[in-house]
Design an enzyme around this catalytic site. Structure first.
Site, PDB file in Angstrom:
ATOM      1  N   ASP A   2     -21.732 -80.614 -25.439  1.00 17.57           N
ATOM      2  CA  ASP A   2     -22.897 -79.829 -25.823  1.00 17.57           C
ATOM      3  C   ASP A   2     -23.452 -79.054 -24.628  1.00 17.57           C
ATOM      4  O   ASP A   2     -24.674 -78.981 -24.422  1.00 17.57           O
ATOM      5  CB  ASP A   2     -23.994 -80.711 -26.426  1.00 17.57           C
ATOM      6  CG  ASP A   2     -25.059 -79.893 -27.152  1.00 17.57           C
ATOM      7  OD1 ASP A   2     -24.731 -78.792 -27.633  1.00 17.57           O
ATOM      8  OD2 ASP A   2     -26.215 -80.344 -27.208  1.00 17.57           O
ATOM      9  N   SER A  46     -34.135 -77.832 -25.935  1.00 18.47           N
ATOM     10  CA  SER A  46     -32.695 -77.975 -25.729  1.00 18.47           C
ATOM     11  C   SER A  46     -32.205 -77.024 -24.640  1.00 18.47           C
ATOM     12  O   SER A  46     -32.454 -75.818 -24.697  1.00 18.47           O
ATOM     13  CB  SER A  46     -31.941 -77.672 -27.030  1.00 18.47           C
ATOM     14  OG  SER A  46     -32.222 -78.633 -28.009  1.00 18.47           O
ATOM     15  N   HIS A  67     -25.092 -75.947 -28.560  1.00 20.06           N
ATOM     16  CA  HIS A  67     -25.680 -75.626 -29.865  1.00 20.06           C
ATOM     17  C   HIS A  67     -26.762 -74.548 -29.767  1.00 20.06           C
ATOM     18  O   HIS A  67     -27.135 -73.959 -30.785  1.00 20.06           O
ATOM     19  CB  HIS A  67     -26.227 -76.892 -30.537  1.00 20.06           C
ATOM     20  CG  HIS A  67     -27.500 -77.427 -29.950  1.00 20.06           C
ATOM     21  ND1 HIS A  67     -27.519 -78.386 -28.966  1.00 20.06           N
ATOM     22  CD2 HIS A  67     -28.797 -77.139 -30.210  1.00 20.06           C
ATOM     23  CE1 HIS A  67     -28.769 -78.680 -28.659  1.00 20.06           C
ATOM     24  NE2 HIS A  67     -29.569 -77.931 -29.401  1.00 20.06           N
TER      25      HIS A  67
END
Length: 399
Positions: A157, A243, A127
């Protein structure tokens, strides 16, 4: 009859006065001796203290800041890994017109894990790079370099990004640990760029709060979970921008890739990281093929629990004790499912002897237990009767 001797009385008074004088004289002498004996010590002490005090004031150097060299297991771990953590800027074109300007869509983190020839590989989250027309990597010293997407996988992911190796020294490459060896309560450190490059290289500390956690993930944003992510739970602060960053053990080894995407709600003290042992085979596929090659049956599916009870009984003709399973909505031509004889409205209830209640369980078995080219036994209901078929799985990307 007695008489009063005035002369006797006077003699007694004189004698009393003499005794008092003598006692006072003796007391005075004793007091004087004590003063003589004690006073030199007091005098010397006072003079010595005064001299020392005066000398101390006179000779005391100006005050200055004291620099401490603090080295702990935590600082050593950060020193070992911090240079491997980079910022990744996702740049997207705001319009399809040729003269449209590109703009920054977001910033995440990444971890340099491999240097091969003139290329350095960086692992990050899917993402973080999703939808990018350009990628830019910011090194720990602020140097910005262009980057290319090698491959990305929505299910895990995870993504792999490549940059030129000319600015990267060997000590900037991270070392992977063993996430299977983690213990609850073990100290860990999260390194990344919370809220963007303004706070690049931020370090937070916590512990392993849980291992082998599974968290439902909605891949297509339809409000229904499509996948169960296997994650490490930690109370080290993981915020937007972290992230793709590193979760590091006390030895400075990367044991997880942090993912804010999995934490769908901002809950204090609960962060999630993808275990590095789970990451490795995924990024190896991304390096080689640009995608993760997964086995496929060649079907579209739906949960039995989503179907009204009337259709479960009248249309699917399921036995009353069968209330869970996976319905085949459609079959891809020339797929493993079609070749094995599976059809629309068949209800799968078992794979390789393991009960299957929903799509999540089916995908988990298919993606984690099987490989392309493997055979898989399927038990299913058709018209109220239990049947069995064997499929030879093919590459999902070729369906």
């Amino acid at each position: 009859m007695g008489y009063y001797d005035d002369h006797s009385t006077n003699r007694n008074k004189k004698r009393g006065k003499g005794s008092s004088f003598l006692i006072g004289l003796i007391g005075g002498i004793i007091g004087a001796l004590l003063v003589v004996l004690i006073y030199p010590n007091v005098s010397n002490y006072t003079d010595h203290s005064q001299v020392e005090t005066n000398q101390g004031i006179k000779n005391q150097p100006p005050s200055k800041n004291v620099s401490l060299d603090v080295t702990t297991d935590v600082t050593a771990a950060v020193d070992k890994t911090a240079k491997a953590v980079v910022g990744i800027t996702n740049i997207q074109t705001s319009s399809f017109w040729s003269d449209a300007e590109s703009q920054e869509a977001g910033v995440g983190s990444g971890v340099m894990y491999k240097k091969a020839g003139d290329i350095v590989n960086i692992v990050t989250n899917h993402h973080v790079v999703q939808g990018a027309s350009q990628l830019e990597v910011t090194l720990s010293d602020g140097t910005k370099v262009p980057a290319e997407l090698r491959g990305s996988d929505v299910w895990t992911d995870l993504a792999v990004v490549e940059i030129d190796a000319k600015d990267i020294s060997d000590d900037m490459i991270s070392e992977f640990g063993d996430s299977d060896a983690l213990k609850i309560g073990e100290p860990v450190i999260a390194i990344g760029n919370p809220l963007g490059l303004q706070f690049s290289g931020s370090v937070t500390q916590g512990i392993i709060s849980g291992v082998n956690r599974t968290v439902p993930v909605d891949i297509n944003n339809d409000g229904k979970p499509d996948w169960q992510a296997e994650v490490i739970q930690t109370d080290a602060a993981i915020n937007p921008g972290n992230s793709g960053g590193a979760l590091v053990n006390i030895g400075g080894q990367v044991i997880g890739i942090n993912s804010m995407k999995i934490a769908t709600q901002a809950v204090e003290g609960i962060g999630f990281s993808i275990p590095i042992n789970y990451v490795v085979p995924v990024i190896e596929d991304l390096e080689k093929f640009g995608e993760v090659r997964r086995p496929s049956m060649g079907v579209t599916l739906r949960n039995v629990t989503e179907i009204p009870a009337y259709h479960q009984e009248q249309t699917l003709k399921l036995p009353k004790d069968v209330q869970e399973g996976v319905i085949i909505e459609s079959v891809v031509p020339n797929s493993p499912a079609q070749k094995a004889g599976l059809k629309e409205l068949d209800v799968i209830v078992e794979l390789d002897g393991e009960k299957v209640d929903d799509i999540l369980q089916l995908r988990k078995h298919l993606y984690t237990e099987k490989s392309v080219g493997d055979s898989m036994k399927v038990k299913y209901y058709r018209g109220g009767k239990l049947n069995e078929a064997t499929l030879k799985l093919t590459d999902e990307s070729r369906m």
